[in-house]
Design a protein around this motif. Structure first.
Motif: not given
Length: 293
Positions: A198-199, A205-208, A287-288, A290-293
C-alpha cells in the motif's frame, strides 16, 4: 490494434480512457498477473460503462481473433494481434460462471477494509477459458446440485481448488489438501496483509495504511460473507466448510499454457471513481506505477 488515446481521439473531458505502458511504469509486484494498465476514468454517470463496453467489443480476443474459445487466441492462430481483457469475478452463488467485471471496489477500500489486499486484487490462477463469453448454461438453473449427488457443488469445489492451489497444508497429510467439509487446521492458515504494497494514501493526505494482518484460509480469495439461502436449503454446509468469492486478472501461467505472449495482452479496469474526488485512488495508482514503485 492499440487502445484509443484521448490525446489523439479528442475524448470528452468528463470521461476518459487512460493507458499506462507496463514497460515504463511497472507495478511494484505484478503477482504473475497481467495487472490493469488501461483505466476508464470519470465521475459516475458520465459514460464510463459505455466506453468500457466499446473497449470490450473492440479489443476482446473473441473479436480480435475471431474465435469464441480461448484455444483460438494463441499467438499463431490470432496472428500475434494484441487484445484487452478485464478481470473476471466469481461469487458464491454461481462460482462456475465467472463474469467479466467492469469495475471493482478495490481502489475504494484498499487500506481501509481488511478483506481488500493486493494479492486478492490479482486473484487466483484461473484457466483462460474463464474469459470466454458465458454460455446459456451459466444462466440456467439446470446445473443446480441435488442433495443426492455423490459430488455436489462442483463449481464451489473448483473455485476452492483455485483459491487454495498455492496453499499446501502439510498437516492435512499426503497431498497437502484439506477436505472440503473439514475445517482448516490453524497451522495451515495464511497471513493476509491488507497493507502489503500500500503506497500510503488511505485518506486525502499521505497517511499510512494501518489495517492489521490476520489469519485467513486463502491469500488470493476472500471468504464469502454469507451463504445464500438457496445453497443452505441444499445443505451446503454439510459438504463445504468454506465458501469463497474471487476476482482475477489473467495469469502469466494461463497465458503460457495457451501459447499466448504476455506482451500481447493488456488488462482494463473500468472504475470511474479512480480519478475523481477523493483523489487518494489516483495517488495510489500513481505511486504504484512509477518506475520506483
Amino acid at each position: 490494434r492499440t487502445t484509443p488515446d484521448p490525446r489523439r481521439s479528442g475524448a470528452s473531458r468528463e470521461t476518459t480512457t487512460y493507458r499506462h505502458s507496463s514497460m515504463d511504469s511497472p507495478y511494484k509486484d505484478g503477482l504473475g498477473r497481467v495487472m490493469p494498465t488501461v483505466f476508464v476514468a470519470g465521475p459516475a454517470k458520465s459514460g464510463s460503462t459505455f466506453l468500457w463496453e466499446c473497449l470490450h467489443q473492440s479489443f476482446h480476443p473473441q473479436h480480435v481473433c475471431g474465435r469464441d474459445d480461448a484455444a483460438g487466441w494463441s499467438d499463431t492462430l490470432c496472428q500475434h494481434r494484441r487484445f484487452l481483457l478485464p478481470a473476471v469475478a466469481a461469487d458464491v452463488a454461481q462460482p462456475a460462471c465467472p463474469r467479466l467485471q467492469k469495475e471493482s471496489a478495490f481502489w475504494r477500500w484498499w487500506g481501509r477494509r481488511p478483506s481488500y489486499t493486493w494479492a486478492r486484487y490479482g486473484g487466483p490462477r484461473l484457466p483462460l477459458s474463464s474469459w470466454e463469453a458465458r454460455r446459456g448454461a451459466c444462466k440456467s438453473k439446470r446445473g443446480r446440485p441435488r442433495p443426492d449427488d455423490s459430488r455436489p457443488f462442483p463449481g464451489h469445489r473448483a473455485l476452492e481448488v483455485a483459491c487454495l492451489q498455492d496453499e499446501a497444508c502439510p498437516a492435512a497429510g499426503e497431498g497437502g489438501r484439506v477436505g472440503y467439509a473439514s475445517p482448516l487446521p490453524p497451522s495451515c492458515q495464511r497471513a493476509c496483509t491488507p497493507c502489503e504494497h500500500h503506497p500510503g494514501w488511505v485518506d486525502n493526505s499521505p497517511s499510512p495504511c494501518s489495517v492489521s494482518p490476520y489469519r485467513c484460509a486463502s491469500r488470493v480469495c476472500a471468504e464469502a460473507p454469507y451463504v445464500p439461502k438457496a445453497l443452505r436449503r441444499l445443505n451446503f454446509s454439510a459438504h463445504h466448510r468454506r465458501a469463497f468469492t474471487a476476482t482475477a486478472f489473467p495469469s502469466h501461467a494461463a497465458l503460457e499454457a495457451a501459447s499466448i505472449s504476455t506482451s500481447r495482452v493488456a488488462a482494463v479496469e473500468g472504475n470511474p471513481g479512480i480519478f475523481q474526488t477523493p483523489p487518494r485512488h489516483a495517488r495510489a495508482i500513481e505511486a504504484l506505477t512509477t518506475p520506483a514503485g
